[in-house]
Design an enzyme around this catalytic site. Structure first.
Site, PDB file in Angstrom:
ATOM      1  N   PRO A  43      29.019  19.861  50.886  1.00  0.00           N
ATOM      2  CA  PRO A  43      27.955  20.631  50.230  1.00  0.00           C
ATOM      3  C   PRO A  43      27.711  22.021  50.827  1.00  0.00           C
ATOM      4  O   PRO A  43      26.635  22.315  51.361  1.00  0.00           O
ATOM      5  CB  PRO A  43      26.740  19.723  50.389  1.00  0.00           C
ATOM      6  CG  PRO A  43      26.987  19.031  51.692  1.00  0.00           C
ATOM      7  CD  PRO A  43      28.475  18.792  51.749  1.00  0.00           C
ATOM      8  N   CYS A  44      28.697  22.898  50.705  1.00  0.00           N
ATOM      9  CA  CYS A  44      28.509  24.264  51.196  1.00  0.00           C
ATOM     10  C   CYS A  44      27.429  24.994  50.398  1.00  0.00           C
ATOM     11  O   CYS A  44      26.881  25.992  50.870  1.00  0.00           O
ATOM     12  CB  CYS A  44      29.827  25.033  51.152  1.00  0.00           C
ATOM     13  SG  CYS A  44      30.603  25.136  49.528  1.00  0.00           S
TER      14      CYS A  44
END
Length: 280
Positions: A246-247
């Site tokens: 989840p950048c």
């Protein structure tokens, strides 16, 4: 994706873009609906189907002030001991279910030679994705505008690999990430091409719970490199696994959402969607 789905996604994207650019004015339902050429009633219904909450609530979730409040809540709990010990709620999926295996030096250097990569396409709440896997795990997930371009980008990552369009169980398991009930998702293994530093950064991203946010500085501290925020940002920008790593949950310390390799507008929509789902 059907023509109607594409139209609806574009409507929602346009609405989110307007919300993002005008959140300080707190635009009304009627104003946003007018931007996508729908009546307030039909727009509210469509938006709620997509995000799970009303446009007004979504507006709150995507404002800078809300981002700041999420950061304040996250800073003291993001990497605490409880996060390392397992799943304490549906928002803590990644700690229990996702692990990373780096490719061997040979696989890393030779562009995937002797690797067989299965790939397929799927529809997510945020548009079309291409998803690819090796025998060891998931190696690539990206939001794409069309299938041909998506395949071309994948092949640039692994130019010497053997490709076959095929859906396998690894891909099926990974796509369950978009479902509301994560309790039944089998453990997901990632098979990634990256430096030791990149792998550490990506592993750190997996600790950020759904609905929470972190900063580049927080990630740098977590991997033991407190002065490497810029390098961390570069590693985050090269993340090969959209959404699952989840950048999109990393934003600037000011509360501004910042960039995203798959379109900053999509980042805005994902953050709002996750916050809505978590709160809802």
């Amino acid at each position: 994706m059907s023509e109607q789905d594409q139209l609806n996604y574009q409507r929602i994207a346009t609405a989110i873009s307007h919300i993002r650019n005008n959140f300080k004015d707190q635009p009304s339902l009627a104003v946003i609906a007018e931007k996508v050429h729908l009546s307030p009633y039909h727009f509210q219904r469509l938006f709620k189907e997509w995000a799970g909450v009303s446009p007004k609530k979504f507006l709150q979730y995507t404002s800078v002030e809300h981002a700041k409040s999420l950061l304040k809540e996250s800073e003291t709990t993001l990497f605490d001991t409880a996060m390392e010990t397992g799943l304490s709620g549906t928002s803590r999926l990644h700690d229990l279910f996702v692990s990373i295996e780096g490719m061997t030096p040979g696989e890393y250097k030779n562009g995937g030679e002797n690797l067989t990569i299965n790939y397929s396409y799927a529809i997510s709440p945020f548009g079309l994705v291409i998803i690819a896997s090796t025998a060891k795990g998931l190696c690539h997930v990206a939001f794409v505008e069309d299938e041909e371009k998506g395949l071309y980008q994948l092949m640039q990552e692994f130019p010497k690999a053997n490709y076959q369009q095929r859906v396998d169980q690894i891909q099926v398991n990974a796509l369950m990430i978009f479902a509301n009930d994560w309790s039944q998702i089998p453990k997901i293994k990632l098979h990634l091409k990256g430096t030791e530093f990149q792998l550490k950064v990506w592993e750190s991203l997996l600790k950020i719970p759904k609905g929470a946010l972190a900063t580049y500085g927080t990630i740098a501290k977590d991997i033991g490199k407190p002065n490497a925020s810029r390098a961390v940002g570069t590693a985050i920008g090269s993340n090969p696994i959209a959404y699952l790593i989840p950048c999109h949950r990393v934003i600037q310390s000011s509360g501004n959402l910042g960039g995203y390799r798959w379109d900053p507008l999509r980042k805005t929509s994902i953050i709002g969607w996750e916050a809505a789902k978590t709160q809802h």
